[in-house]
Design a protein around this motif. Structure first.
Motif, short mmCIF file in Angstrom:
data_model
loop_
_atom_site.label_atom_id
_atom_site.label_comp_id
_atom_site.label_asym_id
_atom_site.label_seq_id
_atom_site.Cartn_x
_atom_site.Cartn_y
_atom_site.Cartn_z
N SER A 132 36.41 44.09 46.61
CA SER A 132 36.41 42.64 46.80
C SER A 132 36.02 41.86 45.55
CB SER A 132 35.48 42.26 47.96
OG SER A 132 34.13 42.57 47.66
N GLY A 133 35.39 42.52 44.58
CA GLY A 133 35.02 41.82 43.36
C GLY A 133 36.06 41.86 42.27
N TRP A 134 37.13 42.62 42.48
CA TRP A 134 38.12 42.80 41.41
C TRP A 134 38.73 41.49 40.94
CZ3 TRP A 134 41.87 47.54 42.24
CH2 TRP A 134 41.11 48.73 42.33
N ALA A 135 39.21 40.68 41.86
CA ALA A 135 39.95 39.47 41.49
C ALA A 135 39.09 38.52 40.65
CB ALA A 135 40.47 38.76 42.74
N ALA A 136 37.84 38.32 41.08
CA ALA A 136 36.96 37.40 40.34
C ALA A 136 36.63 37.94 38.96
CB ALA A 136 35.68 37.16 41.14
N ALA A 137 36.42 39.26 38.86
CA ALA A 137 36.12 39.86 37.56
C ALA A 137 37.32 39.77 36.63
CB ALA A 137 35.71 41.32 37.75
N ILE A 138 38.52 40.00 37.16
CA ILE A 138 39.74 39.90 36.36
C ILE A 138 39.93 38.48 35.85
CG2 ILE A 138 42.25 40.01 36.48
CD1 ILE A 138 41.87 42.42 38.40
N ALA A 139 39.73 37.51 36.74
CA ALA A 139 39.93 36.10 36.37
C ALA A 139 38.94 35.65 35.31
CB ALA A 139 39.81 35.22 37.61
N ALA A 140 37.73 36.21 35.32
CA ALA A 140 36.68 35.76 34.40
C ALA A 140 36.54 36.63 33.16
CB ALA A 140 35.34 35.74 35.15
N ARG A 141 37.34 37.66 33.02
CA ARG A 141 37.20 38.62 31.92
C ARG A 141 37.26 37.91 30.57
NH1 ARG A 141 40.56 40.94 28.41
NH2 ARG A 141 42.28 39.80 29.37
N PRO A 142 36.23 38.06 29.75
CA PRO A 142 36.27 37.44 28.42
C PRO A 142 37.28 38.15 27.52
CG PRO A 142 34.02 38.02 29.09
CD PRO A 142 34.94 38.72 30.02
N PRO A 143 37.87 37.42 26.57
CA PRO A 143 38.79 38.04 25.62
C PRO A 143 38.09 39.18 24.87
CG PRO A 143 38.88 35.65 25.46
CD PRO A 143 37.72 35.97 26.35
N GLY A 144 38.81 40.27 24.68
CA GLY A 144 38.26 41.40 23.94
C GLY A 144 37.57 42.44 24.80
N LEU A 145 37.32 42.12 26.06
CA LEU A 145 36.70 43.08 26.97
C LEU A 145 37.78 43.69 27.87
CD1 LEU A 145 33.97 44.25 28.17
CD2 LEU A 145 34.19 42.45 29.90
N THR A 146 37.81 45.01 27.94
CA THR A 146 38.72 45.70 28.84
C THR A 146 38.00 45.99 30.15
OG1 THR A 146 40.00 46.72 27.05
CG2 THR A 146 40.08 47.81 29.20
N LEU A 147 38.63 45.64 31.26
CA LEU A 147 38.04 45.83 32.58
C LEU A 147 38.75 46.98 33.29
CD1 LEU A 147 36.20 44.87 34.96
CD2 LEU A 147 38.11 43.36 35.63
N VAL A 148 37.95 47.88 33.85
CA VAL A 148 38.47 49.01 34.62
C VAL A 148 38.14 48.77 36.09
CG1 VAL A 148 38.43 51.51 34.97
CG2 VAL A 148 38.09 50.56 32.67
N PRO A 149 39.11 48.43 36.94
CA PRO A 149 38.83 48.26 38.36
C PRO A 149 38.56 49.61 39.02
CG PRO A 149 40.86 47.12 37.70
CD PRO A 149 40.49 48.06 36.60
N GLY A 150 37.52 49.66 39.85
CA GLY A 150 37.17 50.90 40.53
C GLY A 150 36.29 50.66 41.73
N ALA A 151 35.73 51.72 42.24
CA ALA A 151 34.80 51.65 43.38
C ALA A 151 33.96 52.92 43.38
CB ALA A 151 35.55 51.52 44.70
N GLU A 152 32.82 52.84 44.06
CA GLU A 152 31.97 54.02 44.26
C GLU A 152 31.97 54.33 45.75
OE1 GLU A 152 27.62 55.80 42.93
OE2 GLU A 152 27.91 53.62 42.95
N LEU A 153 32.49 55.49 46.11
CA LEU A 153 32.67 55.84 47.51
C LEU A 153 31.48 56.63 48.04
CD1 LEU A 153 36.42 56.97 47.39
CD2 LEU A 153 35.48 54.67 47.77
#
Length: 282
Positions: free
Chosen positions: A42-63
């Motif tokens: 559920s946090g993926w969309a907000a993190a993607i939208a706010a990602r600062p330039p130069g930072l690579t985001l890896v979407p994941g989860a801990e099961l």
């Protein structure tokens, strides 16, 4: 490159919003950060939208998982990277686990209230802010009442560690590995030797997990001693697994800082190449 592949936001039991987390990651000098909230995307969309330039985001989860191969079940966590969040089998199981977490937390609130602690379920839900409810949210309620000073203290046996603890549903770890692979993701065993948290699975379990498609082990974790890190590296080398390192950042719920442990760039590249469910956001 500085790569931290295990971080939590308010979508589960962290204290930074998804947007705040990526901002903090950039400020901490990270080049890559993974958002791995418990049993949720559920946090993926907000993190993607706010990602600062130069930072690579890896979407994941801990099961939340469990191993049933010994005299009693042992709980463990599986990090899942770059899977398809819409794949129905994995998404359905994650929804089931989230519902179980909520039921469990509400039962724990009832136990505390029966002992005269005036925690309310409405309060817990409000402070969870729509994220996956977990014991840290109950710990924060105890802290607000001055009954404990830290989340770690709240997890002691006299509080949420035993007296008010209620079991929760988990995924069989072998089913979880297959589900992650089926969703195009990459499964990595989180903090496999964190014995300070409780019983850990034996080496034979990791061998069996590798046989089912486990991709790596999070050997470099702050809950591992140097000997435990060395032991996990030896197992990974023998089984052909990659070794990751991560902070397991939870914001102010824990003292560990972003980037406290990191993953080698070549290992990160292997994880990205192995994934077919989703990609990094850069």
């Amino acid at each position: 490159m500085r790569i931290d592949l295990h971080c939590h936001s308010t979508a589960s039991d962290g204290t930074s919003s998804p947007a705040g987390l990526v901002a903090e990651a950039a400020a901490a000098g990270l080049d890559v950060v993974a958002l791995t909230d418990h049993d949720t995307t559920s946090g993926w969309a907000a993190a993607i939208a706010a990602r600062p330039p130069g930072l690579t985001l890896v979407p994941g989860a801990e099961l939340s998982c469990r191993w049933h191969g010994g005299p009693w079940p042992i709980s463990l966590h599986l990090l899942a990277y770059l899977f398809d969040p819409a794949e129905p089998a994995l998404a359905g199981e994650m929804a089931r686990i989230r519902a179980s977490r909520e039921t469990r937390a509400e039962r724990m609130v009832h136990l505390m209230r029966a002992d005269g602690i005036d925690v309310t379920w409405a309060e817990v839900l409000e402070h969870a802010g729509g994220g996956t409810v977990g014991r840290p949210h109950l710990a924060q309620a105890l802290m607000r009442r001055g009954l404990v000073d830290t989340v770690s203290e709240a997890f002691l046996p006299e509080w949420l560690g035993h007296r008010y603890r209620v079991g929760k549903e988990d995924l069989d770890v072998f089913d979880a590995i297959r589900l992650v692979l089926g969703a195009g993701g990459v499964p990595v065993f989180a903090h496999p030797r964190a014995s300070i948290r409780g019983p850990v699975v034996p080496d034979v379990a990791i061998e069996e997990m590798a046989g089912e498609g486990l991709f790596g082990v999070e050997a470099d974790h702050t809950d591992h001693t140097p000997a435990e890190r060395a032991h996990m590296r030896a197992i990974a080398d023998r089984l052909g697994l990659v070794v990751t390192g991560s902070s397991d950042y939870h914001g102010t719920n824990k003292t560990v800082r972003l980037g406290a442990r990191t993953t080698a760039p070549e290992v990160f590249e292997q994880i990205v190449e192995a994934a077919t469910g989703s990609g990094v956001v850069a």
